[in-house]
Write a protein that holds these residues in place. Structure first.
Motif, PDB file in Angstrom:
ATOM      1  N   TRP A 303      54.081  49.942  29.400  1.00  0.00           N
ATOM      2  CA  TRP A 303      53.387  49.175  29.824  1.00  0.00           C
ATOM      3  C   TRP A 303      53.470  47.728  29.476  1.00  0.00           C
ATOM      4  O   TRP A 303      53.258  46.855  30.042  1.00  0.00           O
ATOM      5  N   ASP A 304      54.446  47.386  28.335  1.00  0.00           N
ATOM      6  CA  ASP A 304      54.763  45.992  27.880  1.00  0.00           C
ATOM      7  C   ASP A 304      55.871  45.377  28.626  1.00  0.00           C
ATOM      8  O   ASP A 304      56.349  44.484  28.548  1.00  0.00           O
ATOM      9  N   VAL A 305      56.343  46.226  29.715  1.00  0.00           N
ATOM     10  CA  VAL A 305      57.382  45.623  30.593  1.00  0.00           C
ATOM     11  C   VAL A 305      57.046  45.857  32.170  1.00  0.00           C
ATOM     12  O   VAL A 305      57.764  45.755  33.038  1.00  0.00           O
ATOM     13  N   THR A 306      55.927  46.276  32.331  1.00  0.00           N
ATOM     14  CA  THR A 306      55.382  46.059  33.672  1.00  0.00           C
ATOM     15  C   THR A 306      53.886  45.950  33.873  1.00  0.00           C
ATOM     16  O   THR A 306      53.231  45.947  32.784  1.00  0.00           O
ATOM     17  N   SER A 307      53.530  45.800  35.063  1.00  0.00           N
ATOM     18  CA  SER A 307      52.165  45.371  35.427  1.00  0.00           C
ATOM     19  C   SER A 307      51.723  45.436  36.704  1.00  0.00           C
ATOM     20  O   SER A 307      52.572  45.847  37.635  1.00  0.00           O
ATOM     21  N   ALA A 308      50.694  45.212  37.078  1.00  0.00           N
ATOM     22  CA  ALA A 308      50.308  45.137  38.718  1.00  0.00           C
ATOM     23  C   ALA A 308      49.515  43.827  39.028  1.00  0.00           C
ATOM     24  O   ALA A 308      48.708  43.268  38.496  1.00  0.00           O
ATOM     25  N   PRO A 309      50.354  43.016  40.082  1.00  0.00           N
ATOM     26  CA  PRO A 309      49.836  41.683  40.561  1.00  0.00           C
ATOM     27  C   PRO A 309      48.539  42.024  41.138  1.00  0.00           C
ATOM     28  O   PRO A 309      48.117  42.800  41.801  1.00  0.00           O
ATOM     29  N   GLN A 310      47.889  40.660  41.309  1.00  0.00           N
ATOM     30  CA  GLN A 310      46.709  40.454  42.159  1.00  0.00           C
ATOM     31  C   GLN A 310      47.363  40.718  43.457  1.00  0.00           C
ATOM     32  O   GLN A 310      48.206  39.829  43.931  1.00  0.00           O
ATOM     33  N   ILE A 311      46.694  41.416  44.552  1.00  0.00           N
ATOM     34  CA  ILE A 311      47.011  41.751  45.895  1.00  0.00           C
ATOM     35  C   ILE A 311      46.392  40.856  46.857  1.00  0.00           C
ATOM     36  O   ILE A 311      46.811  40.805  48.191  1.00  0.00           O
ATOM     37  N   GLU A 312      45.281  40.309  46.547  1.00  0.00           N
ATOM     38  CA  GLU A 312      44.392  39.546  47.498  1.00  0.00           C
ATOM     39  C   GLU A 312      43.335  38.595  46.693  1.00  0.00           C
ATOM     40  O   GLU A 312      43.006  39.039  45.548  1.00  0.00           O
ATOM     41  N   ALA A 313      43.067  37.547  47.122  1.00  0.00           N
ATOM     42  CA  ALA A 313      42.112  36.697  46.673  1.00  0.00           C
ATOM     43  C   ALA A 313      40.817  37.166  46.821  1.00  0.00           C
ATOM     44  O   ALA A 313      40.380  37.701  47.661  1.00  0.00           O
ATOM     45  N   LEU A 314      39.866  36.628  45.682  1.00  0.00           N
ATOM     46  CA  LEU A 314      38.586  36.989  45.580  1.00  0.00           C
ATOM     47  C   LEU A 314      37.959  35.901  46.322  1.00  0.00           C
ATOM     48  O   LEU A 314      37.960  34.589  46.153  1.00  0.00           O
ATOM     49  N   ASN A 315      36.860  36.231  47.448  1.00  0.00           N
ATOM     50  CA  ASN A 315      36.034  35.272  48.021  1.00  0.00           C
ATOM     51  C   ASN A 315      34.779  34.967  47.153  1.00  0.00           C
ATOM     52  O   ASN A 315      33.960  35.723  46.745  1.00  0.00           O
ATOM     53  N   PRO A 316      34.569  33.871  46.640  1.00  0.00           N
ATOM     54  CA  PRO A 316      33.467  33.353  45.756  1.00  0.00           C
ATOM     55  C   PRO A 316      32.176  32.963  46.747  1.00  0.00           C
ATOM     56  O   PRO A 316      31.278  32.648  45.982  1.00  0.00           O
ATOM     57  N   TYR A 317      32.251  33.096  48.132  1.00  0.00           N
ATOM     58  CA  TYR A 317      31.208  32.594  48.754  1.00  0.00           C
ATOM     59  C   TYR A 317      30.312  33.844  49.223  1.00  0.00           C
ATOM     60  O   TYR A 317      29.253  33.390  49.979  1.00  0.00           O
ATOM     61  N   LYS A 318      30.368  35.039  48.559  1.00  0.00           N
ATOM     62  CA  LYS A 318      29.876  36.065  48.730  1.00  0.00           C
ATOM     63  C   LYS A 318      29.221  36.406  47.393  1.00  0.00           C
ATOM     64  O   LYS A 318      29.642  36.173  46.316  1.00  0.00           O
ATOM     65  N   ARG A 319      28.240  37.374  47.488  1.00  0.00           N
ATOM     66  CA  ARG A 319      27.784  37.815  46.074  1.00  0.00           C
ATOM     67  C   ARG A 319      28.922  38.439  45.337  1.00  0.00           C
ATOM     68  O   ARG A 319      29.608  39.496  45.889  1.00  0.00           O
ATOM     69  N   VAL A 320      29.079  38.201  44.076  1.00  0.00           N
ATOM     70  CA  VAL A 320      30.111  38.533  43.226  1.00  0.00           C
ATOM     71  C   VAL A 320      29.298  39.006  41.712  1.00  0.00           C
ATOM     72  O   VAL A 320      28.505  38.320  41.247  1.00  0.00           O
ATOM     73  N   GLU A 321      29.374  40.627  41.594  1.00  0.00           N
ATOM     74  CA  GLU A 321      28.865  41.092  40.549  1.00  0.00           C
ATOM     75  C   GLU A 321      29.456  40.415  39.285  1.00  0.00           C
ATOM     76  O   GLU A 321      30.570  40.210  39.147  1.00  0.00           O
ATOM     77  N   ALA A 322      28.335  39.932  38.356  1.00  0.00           N
ATOM     78  CA  ALA A 322      28.910  39.495  36.964  1.00  0.00           C
ATOM     79  C   ALA A 322      29.625  40.359  36.101  1.00  0.00           C
ATOM     80  O   ALA A 322      30.711  39.753  35.554  1.00  0.00           O
ATOM     81  N   GLU A 323      29.618  41.533  36.412  1.00  0.00           N
ATOM     82  CA  GLU A 323      30.523  42.454  35.780  1.00  0.00           C
ATOM     83  C   GLU A 323      31.754  42.784  36.576  1.00  0.00           C
ATOM     84  O   GLU A 323      32.683  43.978  36.025  1.00  0.00           O
ATOM     85  N   THR A 324      32.375  41.975  37.301  1.00  0.00           N
ATOM     86  CA  THR A 324      33.516  41.879  37.727  1.00  0.00           C
ATOM     87  C   THR A 324      34.420  40.966  37.278  1.00  0.00           C
ATOM     88  O   THR A 324      34.307  39.653  37.058  1.00  0.00           O
ATOM     89  N   ILE A 325      35.421  41.552  36.550  1.00  0.00           N
ATOM     90  CA  ILE A 325      36.085  40.935  35.363  1.00  0.00           C
ATOM     91  C   ILE A 325      37.718  41.230  35.413  1.00  0.00           C
ATOM     92  O   ILE A 325      37.966  42.250  35.531  1.00  0.00           O
TER      93      ILE A 325
END
Length: 458
Positions: A303-325
């Motif tokens: 795991w220290d030499v690999t990861s998963a990139p973010q594949i799309e942006a998050l839309n802040p103009y709709k409801r986002v659960e606080a537990e989205t972390i």
């Protein structure tokens, strides 16, 4: 009113990947045995749960997280527990699960134990939605007790035949009936696969069958085998992750999602943030990979030499659960990549609101990655909060924990316990795609506020 808010530049920011190679994707709980399911465009990640005070295995329930970008994960709470199976031992042994969908129903398979027997059984529960509630439909085991009957994995083949595999240190399978809660024919023991130990993950891709697994203990890595048929014979293909002394256990889960392939497993980094002593307090992680041209899987090493990139942006103009972390202050990582344990944000459940964020002490924070404010950007922030302490506030920063402030939501006292209220504040400088830090401010030793969901407005 813009008092105290300086004009902030809007630099061009590329969509961020996970901040560090290989961080655990859940920091508010110890999680293990990842079982990802793709359904209706969402990754649902079912996990087992190590209790915070576990030394050996101390496991009583199964948790669910979801994501659409592979970096921000939403806590969906406890979807099943030992109480789901009242005939099971209730004190421990809620081990590695898997959930599959068929005909609009969701089937959870899990190994548990029964009173009077040192051996495990495999149980099944059914739900109408990915998040449950899951209900015991048999009132008894699906697979009766036998040594090593743990870690079930299920795949439904193109012809509709479902197969259930399981086992440590031997691998077994049976053909499930269409109802997914019974089986036909004998339970069959598979010829030994080189380096196999436990935690099988069975799936099909491009007319090839795969059996990934935790490789021989101890330490455990992740290996895999392939076959032309769902029942083998299985040919060992090598490691996906090497044996590593930092992990005495492992458990793979592999999916394709939005054009990428992903390996889930676990490590013990959060445990070692607390103590140098090994305990069974594990943390799920994910890595993106590409299959080789011949269908084999490359060695991702660790795991220290690999990861998963973010594949799309998050839309802040709709409801986002606080537990989205993407990251929380329960764990702080410093420059030398070691961990420092800090009390801070976690999650809890409410019958009326579901999961929410709690234990928000002064300077604790939530990071949400890759938030797309666009242009001209946002001018107002809304949050639904409860149980506010006098003087409590939520500071909004961009990109870093000490990044530019775009606004401060004054919360203060919110009235009766459990009374949820929406609060708002103006913001300035929220433009482009940025990481958002929600930093809790206040005094005293008690949690400052509970936090259910948020959104921005233009």
């Amino acid at each position: 009113m813009w008092v105290g808010l300086a004009a902030l530049p809007a630099p061009t920011v590329t969509l961020p990947a996970i901040a560090q190679p290989g961080p655990p994707i859940v920091q508010t709980r110890f999680t293990a045995d990842p079982a990802p399911l793709v359904h209706d465009g969402v990754v649902y990640l079912y996990t087992s749960h190590d209790e915070d005070d576990a030394t050996g295995f101390k496991m009583r329930d199964w948790l669910l997280y979801s994501s659409t970008d592979m970096v921000n994960w939403t806590d969906r709470g406890t979807v099943a527990s030992l109480k789901t199976f009242p005939w099971a031992v209730q004190t421990n042994d809620a081990w590695a699960p898997q959930v599959v969908e068929r005909g609009g129903k969701f089937y959870l398979y899990a190994p548990i134990s029964v009173a009077g027997s040192p051996k495990n059984v495999i149980a099944v529960a059914v739900a109408d939605k990915p998040e449950g509630p899951f209900v015991d439909v048999l009132g008894k085991p699906l697979i009766a007790a036998q040594d090593g009957f743990i870690d079930p994995t299920v795949w439904i083949d193109d012809d509709g035949q479902a197969y259930l595999y399981w086992g440590n240190p031997d691998l077994w399978y049976v053909k499930l009936n269409k109802d997914m809660t019974s089986y036909s024919g004998p339970i069959i023991k598979v010829d030994r696969i080189l380096d196999y130990q436990e935690g099988p993950w069975f799936f099909k891709r491009d007319n090839r069958y795969y059996m990934a697994f935790a490789s021989t203990c101890c330490s455990e890595g992740i290996g895999y085998a392939m076959s032309d048929k769902p029942t083998g014979p299985w040919t060992y293909k090598g490691p996906i992750m090497d044996h590593d002394a930092r992990a005495t256990g492992n458990h793979p889960g592999i999916i394709d999602y939005k054009g990428g392939s992903y390996l889930f497993g676990f490590h013990y980094e959060l445990n070692f943030a607390v103590t140098p002593i090994h305990h069974e307090r594990r943390s799920v992680n994910v890595a993106k990979f590409s299959y080789n041209a011949d269908g084999t899987i490359p060695n991702l090493h660790w795991w220290d030499v690999t990861s998963a990139p973010q594949i799309e942006a998050l839309n802040p103009y709709k409801r986002v659960e606080a537990e989205t972390i993407a990251w929380t202050s329960r764990i702080k990582r410093n420059r030398d990549r070691s961990y420092n344990w800090a009390p801070g944000v976690t999650t809890a459940g409410d019958p009326s609101k579901g999961v929410y964020v709690t234990r928000t002490l002064d300077r604790t924070f939530i990071k949400v990655a890759g938030v797309d404010f666009g242009a001209p950007g946002a001018n107002r922030f809304f949050a639904t909060v409860a149980n506010g302490a006098p003087g409590s506030a939520m500071e909004l920063r961009l990109d870093r924990i000490d990044g530019p402030v775009i606004g401060t939501l004054q919360v203060g006292e919110t009235g009766a316990v459990g009374q949820w209220q929406e609060r708002a504040t103006p913001v300035k400088g929220a433009i482009g795609t940025r990481d958002l830090y929600l930093i809790f401010r206040g005094t005293g030793d008690r949690p400052l506020l509970d936090f259910d969901h948020w959104r921005f407005a233009r």
